[in-house]
Write a protein that holds these residues in place. Sequence first.
Motif, PDB file in Angstrom:
ATOM      1  N   TRP A  48      43.198  27.707 -14.779  1.00 28.72           N
ATOM      2  CA  TRP A  48      42.900  26.293 -14.951  1.00 28.72           C
ATOM      3  C   TRP A  48      41.407  26.080 -15.165  1.00 28.72           C
ATOM      4  O   TRP A  48      40.995  25.365 -16.080  1.00 28.72           O
ATOM      5  N   ILE A  59      42.736  26.296  -4.179  1.00 32.84           N
ATOM      6  CA  ILE A  59      43.631  26.548  -5.311  1.00 32.84           C
ATOM      7  C   ILE A  59      44.367  25.260  -5.672  1.00 32.84           C
ATOM      8  O   ILE A  59      44.964  24.615  -4.796  1.00 32.84           O
ATOM      9  N   ILE A  60      44.325  24.891  -6.923  1.00 39.20           N
ATOM     10  CA  ILE A  60      44.809  23.550  -7.274  1.00 39.20           C
ATOM     11  C   ILE A  60      46.336  23.447  -7.345  1.00 39.20           C
ATOM     12  O   ILE A  60      46.891  22.442  -6.957  1.00 39.20           O
ATOM     13  N   SER A  61      46.984  24.491  -7.856  1.00 36.83           N
ATOM     14  CA  SER A  61      48.439  24.404  -8.015  1.00 36.83           C
ATOM     15  C   SER A  61      49.132  25.177  -6.910  1.00 36.83           C
ATOM     16  O   SER A  61      48.762  26.312  -6.633  1.00 36.83           O
ATOM     17  N   ALA A  62      50.135  24.578  -6.296  1.00 32.16           N
ATOM     18  CA  ALA A  62      50.853  25.275  -5.230  1.00 32.16           C
ATOM     19  C   ALA A  62      52.347  25.059  -5.381  1.00 32.16           C
ATOM     20  O   ALA A  62      52.811  23.940  -5.593  1.00 32.16           O
ATOM     21  N   GLY A  97      47.860  34.132 -15.530  1.00 36.52           N
ATOM     22  CA  GLY A  97      48.593  32.993 -14.989  1.00 36.52           C
ATOM     23  C   GLY A  97      49.252  33.322 -13.664  1.00 36.52           C
ATOM     24  O   GLY A  97      49.106  32.593 -12.687  1.00 36.52           O
ATOM     25  N   THR A  98      49.971  34.441 -13.601  1.00 34.90           N
ATOM     26  CA  THR A  98      50.742  34.703 -12.388  1.00 34.90           C
ATOM     27  C   THR A  98      49.850  34.973 -11.181  1.00 34.90           C
ATOM     28  O   THR A  98      50.137  34.504 -10.090  1.00 34.90           O
ATOM     29  N   TYR A 113      50.123  26.731 -17.793  1.00 34.23           N
ATOM     30  CA  TYR A 113      49.993  28.185 -17.602  1.00 34.23           C
ATOM     31  C   TYR A 113      49.700  28.498 -16.145  1.00 34.23           C
ATOM     32  O   TYR A 113      50.345  29.353 -15.530  1.00 34.23           O
ATOM     33  N   SER A 114      48.716  27.801 -15.587  1.00 33.39           N
ATOM     34  CA  SER A 114      48.334  28.123 -14.209  1.00 33.39           C
ATOM     35  C   SER A 114      49.408  27.677 -13.228  1.00 33.39           C
ATOM     36  O   SER A 114      49.730  28.394 -12.284  1.00 33.39           O
ATOM     37  N   PHE A 135      48.762  28.988 -23.128  1.00 38.69           N
ATOM     38  CA  PHE A 135      47.553  29.099 -22.314  1.00 38.69           C
ATOM     39  C   PHE A 135      46.410  28.315 -22.967  1.00 38.69           C
ATOM     40  O   PHE A 135      45.721  27.518 -22.322  1.00 38.69           O
ATOM     41  N   ALA A 136      46.232  28.546 -24.265  1.00 35.51           N
ATOM     42  CA  ALA A 136      45.097  27.924 -24.943  1.00 35.51           C
ATOM     43  C   ALA A 136      45.250  26.410 -25.055  1.00 35.51           C
ATOM     44  O   ALA A 136      44.266  25.683 -24.969  1.00 35.51           O
ATOM     45  N   PRO A 187      46.611  24.681 -20.596  1.00 30.60           N
ATOM     46  CA  PRO A 187      46.309  25.644 -19.524  1.00 30.60           C
ATOM     47  C   PRO A 187      46.847  25.241 -18.153  1.00 30.60           C
ATOM     48  O   PRO A 187      47.130  26.118 -17.325  1.00 30.60           O
ATOM     49  N   LEU A 188      47.004  23.948 -17.918  1.00 29.14           N
ATOM     50  CA  LEU A 188      47.503  23.564 -16.596  1.00 29.14           C
ATOM     51  C   LEU A 188      48.952  24.009 -16.419  1.00 29.14           C
ATOM     52  O   LEU A 188      49.381  24.342 -15.315  1.00 29.14           O
ATOM     53  N   SER A 214      45.998  33.021  -7.332  1.00 28.71           N
ATOM     54  CA  SER A 214      47.143  32.113  -7.237  1.00 28.71           C
ATOM     55  C   SER A 214      47.534  31.968  -5.777  1.00 28.71           C
ATOM     56  O   SER A 214      47.285  32.863  -4.966  1.00 28.71           O
ATOM     57  N   ASN A 224      44.223  29.825 -10.525  1.00 22.77           N
ATOM     58  CA  ASN A 224      43.101  28.895 -10.436  1.00 22.77           C
ATOM     59  C   ASN A 224      42.072  29.186 -11.525  1.00 22.77           C
ATOM     60  O   ASN A 224      41.492  28.283 -12.112  1.00 22.77           O
ATOM     61  N   SER A 226      46.722  19.367 -21.129  1.00 22.28           N
ATOM     62  CA  SER A 226      46.217  20.007 -22.348  1.00 22.28           C
ATOM     63  C   SER A 226      44.773  20.467 -22.212  1.00 22.28           C
ATOM     64  O   SER A 226      44.052  20.116 -21.284  1.00 22.28           O
ATOM     65  N   TYR A 238      56.324  32.533  -9.774  1.00 18.13           N
ATOM     66  CA  TYR A 238      55.885  33.931  -9.890  1.00 18.13           C
ATOM     67  C   TYR A 238      57.042  34.886 -10.139  1.00 18.13           C
ATOM     68  O   TYR A 238      57.005  35.732 -11.023  1.00 18.13           O
ATOM     69  N   PHE A 246      53.124  29.794 -14.206  1.00 19.79           N
ATOM     70  CA  PHE A 246      53.079  31.245 -14.036  1.00 19.79           C
ATOM     71  C   PHE A 246      52.665  31.627 -12.620  1.00 19.79           C
ATOM     72  O   PHE A 246      53.208  32.536 -12.016  1.00 19.79           O
ATOM     73  N   GLY A 247      51.652  30.913 -12.106  1.00 18.83           N
ATOM     74  CA  GLY A 247      51.187  31.229 -10.764  1.00 18.83           C
ATOM     75  C   GLY A 247      52.165  30.763  -9.696  1.00 18.83           C
ATOM     76  O   GLY A 247      52.161  31.268  -8.580  1.00 18.83           O
ATOM     77  N   GLY A 255      53.111  32.714 -25.075  1.00 20.46           N
ATOM     78  CA  GLY A 255      52.325  32.667 -23.841  1.00 20.46           C
ATOM     79  C   GLY A 255      50.866  32.354 -24.120  1.00 20.46           C
ATOM     80  O   GLY A 255      50.276  31.470 -23.495  1.00 20.46           O
TER      81      GLY A 255
END
Lengths: 393, 511
Positions: free
Chosen positions: B90, A166-169, B82-83, A81-82, A74-75, A78-79, B472, B87, A346, A89, A85-86, A70
């Motif tokens: 990122w 929020i960028i990712s949905a 992350g969860t 990861y976000s 993330f490192a 990261p995209l 998120s 945002n 990346s 969920y 994971f987000g 994990g």
Amino acid sequence: MFEQLSYLQLQQYWWAIISLLGALLVFLLFVQGGQTLIYSIGKTDDERKIIINILGRKWEFTFTTLVTFGGAFFASFPLFYSTSFGGAYWVWMAILFAFIIQAVSYEYRTKVGNFLGAKTYEIFLYINGLLGSILLGTAVSTFFTGSQFSVNKMNIVDFENTGSSIISAWQTPFHGLEALWTLENLAFLQNITLGLAVFFLARTLALQYFIKSIDHQELVNRSKQKLKINAAIFLVFFLFWFIRLLLLKGFAVNPETKEVFLETNKYLHNYLEMPVVLILLLIGLIGVLWGLYRSLFASSENGIWFTGIGTVLTVLTLFFVAGYNNTAFYPSTFNLQDSLTIENASSSKFTLIAMSYVSLMVPFVLAYIVYAWRKMDASKISQEEVNADGHAY
Amino acid sequence: MESIDWSLINWSRAQFALTAMYHWIFVPLTLGITFIIAFMESIYVKTQDPKWKEITKFWMGVFGVNFAIGVATGIILEFEFGTNWSNYSWFVGDIFGAPLAIEGIMAFFMESTFIAIMFFGWNKVSQKVHLLSTWLVAIGSNLSALWILVANGWMQNPIGMHFNPDTMRNEMDNFWEVLLNPVAANKFVHTLVSSYIVAAVFVAGISAWYLLKNKNVILAKRSIIIASVFGLAASLATFLTGDESARVVAKYQPMKLAAMEGLYDGQQSAPLIALGLFGERDPQQPNKENFALEIEIPNALSYLAFLDPDAFVPGIRDLVHGNKKQNIPSYEERIALGKKSIDGLAAYKKAKKAGDEVAAAKNLKIFEDNFEHFGYGYYFGKDPHLLVPNVKMSFYSFHTMVILGTHFLILFILLVYFMYKNKLPKMRWLLWIAVWTIPLAYVATEAGWVVAEVGRQPWVIQDLMPNLVAVSKIDTYSVQITFFLFLVVFTILLIADIKIILHKIKKGNKH
């Protein structure tokens, strides 16, 4: 020295590290597999105690590898990861809960005053074994079947027009659980099959590990008995999943325009276009089969070595074909162009270089793990040893 | 920005607070007791006295129970970035991910590999290798704290990076600046040495109980010596670093300092409120918390914050509404400039897409010139008081921490003094105080984190990203469900943890 590498080479290097951690994690899931066998292999309290103690000396490796997997993801990406994971969920939360209850179970199971009773902690271990392996397998399968999410980096500044900063949905209300029932391209079938394949692989490896390291004839005999059926089921699920994978439309990236498009037999092409990966796959598959043959038909204790290394190599190549050769490793079926690739997801070049220096510690870490493992497993674990150990679980 | 879902933000914050505070119940003991155990085993290896081995093994057993639940509660924290804060992940993942990954590679593996030898290797490796393993468990757990605190320190003082408008995120450009961040350095040492106090109080308190009950006397006498000396050294170090952290906060997070002291109107030669109780609010000044009761130390806050008894310490009002005389811009101004920066970036991206290089360059400059206010822009059209943290919570937790810190210091001085005079077993009142100080150590250490984290609200990254942009995009009910799941699971595990440890203590080192 890493400064000489191009940005793309660094991204590839980090994808290799993620792949290696992922492959090691799948191998180490033998602990989870073993946790689902405590009652079918151990018939008496004493026998179960041996099994739990033999797994209890290894569970932290699996756990730590998961955490490091994990952190490294993330490192370096990261995209992912976000977004994952987000978005997914509920899948990740389910996996995490399964690992939370594992972490206390070994230590607390036999302790006086443990509040819930030994049986509850054994159930926790079972749940961890079942959900941990199946859900991780399912999650990895979505690297090939895709998920429904969108990514729009403009949201960070253009929220007045886009309605969200929020960028990712995620585009389904089930937040990842839909991987289990998405009908499109029979994705659910593929996802569930890999989940089950990982589950039975984990059990197979656990049984081979028992054969190798337990000094208790009946337990070894029962492990051999169980190995046949678990190995057979594993092979059926895995081969079904793998053959379908080669026939699937994969998520290809145009190297010039970076446009993502569907390509028939993409993953088969990836194997053929990267001969080294193909060779690794073949060595891996032969290793798995040879290890199973050794354990089942040659009465060898060392089958785990071949099956284990074979597992690591095979999973490694699966990650390679997911991310290399202009492939989107985390595809979006909602909008193909939002798919994640090792290039667009990346970290910056600077961070990848800095982290690459950190990665030089990995061989050192592996060396002391091997040292400790060898010292601890130098002799088989017997009833006497477990009973005499003041810290036994 | 009409669609801010405050309930989602607040539940996400609540979940992070819940999981972090549960995790922190177990971490400080691990950080400190591993060293205490390593000292004990070192004495055993040196003297070959089997009693010392027994003592080492007893504390190791207690540590094992605590460690397991620490691991269980810890795994979620890494993944929650992350969860629940996708945002954020990122926006700064390029910098923030690195310490988390290094923690895994460098510290967790060391800890988990050598802990197996520590618990199960007594007869499998030589004495020296075993001792080394015990030390490596201590070093590994403390290294893991280092990387987490580097990550946390960076959130409070983001340096070593720049914003890349093309990738729309912050990117690292100086690893050493991130690592050697003055906020992180201070935070690391202060957190570590104060954690050692928790472990020392724990070991000393249990030993004191044995002395009172006349049980396990040798174990108790030897353990209390090590714990008290260790605790005294840790208490002194905690005061020194705590003093230093006041200046760090004053420099980098003046609003946090104002909240910690409940200072509404900034002043020259500001007094320190040693003790205070808040009372009713004045309807004329609805944003101001009033003291009903306060004991002041003249000039002390100015001195503490700036090493100058006459220095000006800005209050909440100066920061929100500005103070021309002191050259402090108001939050209203910063919000306007931040909005300019955000809009500049949006216009830059659009111009770039349209191929209009001239407009792109112009807007990029607007964005960059106002970047230091970037995060404030998200409050455009909102009440600037939303940028003020919860003053009561900051004040009370800060003062609880300091008062208890003083109590620990005095306790350890007395323990060491009476030990030196060989009178400790007779000092029953002191031994009882030592026993009852155990829960207070946990209160103090949690209070420390409340100051650090509540005091910096609403900033997830100071001045750059407020919590309302960091979350998120999930439904509030999902977070509510996981919140209560965590609450139930962690509470059950905590009860089990306490019951097992109490049993172990009652049993002592009898097998």
